[in-house]
Each structure stands twice: as C-alpha cells, then as structure tokens.
Design an enzyme around this catalytic site. Structure first.
Site, PDB file in Angstrom:
ATOM      1  CD  GLU A 104      -2.774   1.224  12.780  1.00 31.24           C
ATOM      2  OE1 GLU A 104      -2.574   0.530  11.774  1.00 31.24           O
ATOM      3  OE2 GLU A 104      -3.849   1.824  13.000  1.00 31.24           O
ATOM      4  CG  ASN A 109      -2.147  -7.698   4.905  1.00 31.82           C
ATOM      5  OD1 ASN A 109      -2.296  -7.838   3.709  1.00 31.82           O
ATOM      6  ND2 ASN A 109      -0.964  -7.465   5.455  1.00 31.82           N
ATOM      7  CB  CYS A 144       1.207   5.132   7.276  1.00 40.80           C
ATOM      8  SG  CYS A 144      -0.031   5.560   6.043  1.00 40.80           S
ATOM      9  CB  CYS A 196      -0.890  -0.006   1.239  1.00 37.18           C
ATOM     10  SG  CYS A 196       0.083   0.000   2.751  1.00 37.18           S
TER      11      CYS A 196
HETATM   12 FE1  SF4 Z   1      -1.010   1.176   4.313  1.00 35.06          FE
HETATM   13 FE2  SF4 Z   1      -1.737   1.241   6.876  1.00 35.06          FE
HETATM   14 FE3  SF4 Z   1      -0.997   3.468   5.637  1.00 35.06          FE
HETATM   15 FE4  SF4 Z   1      -3.280   2.335   4.983  1.00 35.06          FE
HETATM   16  S1  SF4 Z   1      -2.755   3.204   6.972  1.00 35.06           S
HETATM   17  S2  SF4 Z   1      -1.756   3.166   3.558  1.00 35.06           S
HETATM   18  S3  SF4 Z   1      -2.786   0.164   5.214  1.00 35.06           S
HETATM   19  S4  SF4 Z   1       0.293   1.705   6.055  1.00 35.06           S
END
Ligand code: SF4
Length: 284
Positions: free
Chosen positions: A130, A226, A100, A12
C-alpha cells in the site's frame, strides 16, 4: 457455553469490494482473456488456491507484463503506483481497479500536494505494497517514516511545507506520536489522518471480547499481518488464544472448559471460514 463472534470479523469494505470485482470478472469471462491479479487479491492461501482453480492467476510485478499482454489485470484494494497503470496501458492490458476508495483518496492527496509544492511524509511501512503504491503517486519530495528514530532524524528544506498522511492500517497512537515528533521541528505542517477505522474497530472489538473470554479463536492466514496482530491482542488478554486457518485446525483442541469462547477473524478471512468455525463451536 456462550459463543461471541466479533461483528467486525472478516473482510472489510475494501476487501469485500475487491473480492466482488474478481467474482464479477470470473462471471463475465468469455475465454478470450485471462484474468490476473496484481499480487494475491488477499492474504489468504485458501482463497488464492480457489481462485487459481477458477483461472485467476497472479503477477507479482510489472516485469511480467509482457507475459500478460492484452489480458485483464485486477488491482487489489492496497492500490498500486501510477507507473503500474501507465505500463499496463503500454501493454494493452485491461485494468479492473479494485483499489479501496480510502487508499485512492491518499493517492489524490499525495499527487495534488506534490503539485502544490508540499513535501509529503507518509507514516507507514515503506515495504508494504500500500505504501509503495502511495509513494508511486508522489509528484514532489516524499519521505516514509515508520519508526520513532526515523521521525526523530527526519529533516528537509527549512522552508518546506509538510503534508503528513498515514498508511491506512497504521496504529493511531504511533501515528499521533510520530506526528508530534515531526511537528516539534517547526516546519509548517498539515496533518491528514488517513487511518482507516476498520482495523481499529476490529482490534478494539477483539480486545473487548478476549478480555471476557476463556478461549479465543482468531481465524486467518498465518502470513496475514493484521491477523497476527489480532492474535497478539487476544493473547495479551486471554492465554488460551488459538490462531487457526480453518475449522480443521481446531481438531483436538479443548474448547469445553470455560464459559465463553470468543471468535474473531482477520481482514482477509472469508465469511464461509468464519461460519464453519462458528457452527463447530456452537455444536460443542
Ligand atoms: Fe479495508 Fe484498507 Fe479499505 Fe480500510 S482502507 S476498508 S482496511 S481495504
């Protein structure tokens, strides 16, 4: 034979970004500082092995910071608690942050709402890194809810204002369901849906392809949750679903009977592994 590769297969946006950050650090390395990641950068043992060969090691917790004093530490896309940044600073560790942005946004919400007196509820798995990271940005009361029972038994100060957020990979239906249960308790509630749709898109595409495929190949590490979830979805639609790690695992598998082979891959599966499988299947 038709071969259908899911457009959403593989990394992703957040994982891509984290991998780019690691490559950038390897490129910039001058031999003076060693590179570490906080936990495996992604759940893929092939990638982790490859990075180790390039000199990138893993630390699992802040207890190891003495050992990596003054070195470089890359934070993966899951993010970490504020305390990790603070401790890294104490040890003179250079932090390269690949959290992220969708996860950083949750950290900001949790921190600000805590300061404003809200009780934060995180819908997610408390043992997932997370969620551990998100909890670690709370500045006030915080509760993690992962099951229907936990939603039902949740209670807090009657005058509390609740701010509900979610782990980015949580199932949207379950999130909605748990929110409804909590809302029925009558607290003043603000719901911020922080589910990232990368997972939902990958899952719905896998469901759609596997419904029409005679054979379905799901590529990803056996430890990646996942990827396991994707394999489950595909298996429910297509009994000939193969969860493999690399193209080598297809040796001896009969892919010829049938008219359509579908391929998808988990969020931590590198593109070259996907392309190898695609070439192999097309070769058949
Ligand atoms: Fe990827 Fe998690 Fe970021 Fe979504 S929140 S883009 S699944 S790393």
């Amino acid at each position: 034979m038709e071969v259908r590769l899911a457009e959403s297969a593989g990394f992703c946006f957040g994982v891509n970004r984290a991998m780019d950050k690691v490559s950038e650090q390897i490129r910039k390395a001058d031999g003076n500082k060693k590179i570490y990641t906080y936990g495996p950068i992604i759940h893929n043992s092939e990638v982790v092995r490859d990075l180790k060969e390039k000199g990138v090691d893993i630390v699992e917790s802040t207890d190891e910071f003495e050992k990596i004093r003054g070195q470089i530490l890359i934070i993966r896309s899951h993010g970490v608690a504020k305390a990790v940044y603070d401790k890294a600073k104490d040890y003179g560790i250079t932090v390269e942050d690949a959290t992220c942005p969708f996860v950083s946004k949750i950290h900001d919400i949790v921190r600000k709402r805590g300061e404003e007196g809200w009780h934060v509820v995180i819908i997610g798995d408390a043992t997932h890194p997370e969620v551990e990271g998100i909890v670690g940005w709370a500045t006030g009361p915080v509760t993690v809810v992962n099951t229907e029972e936990e939603a039902e038994t949740f209670s807090c100060n009657n005058n509390a204002k609740l701010c509900i957020v979610s782990q980015t990979t949580f199932n949207a239906q379950r999130f909605k369901h748990f929110v409804e249960i909590i809302k029925e308790k009558g607290y003043y509630t603000d719901v911020i849906n922080t589910i990232c749709n990368a997972t939902a898109v990958r899952q719905s595409e896998a469901a759609e392809i596997s419904m029409h495929a005679d054979k379905m190949i799901v590529i990803g590490d056996p430890q990646s949750s996942n990827t396991k979830k994707l394999a489950d979805i595909c298996r429910s639609n297509c009994k000939d679903t193969y969860h493999i790690q690399t193209v080598r695992d297809l040796t001896g598998t009969d892919l010829q009977s049938g008219t359509c082979v579908g391929i998808t891959a988990g969020a931590s599966t590198p593109n070259h592994l996907i392309q190898e499988v695609l070439l192999y299947v097309r070769g058949i």
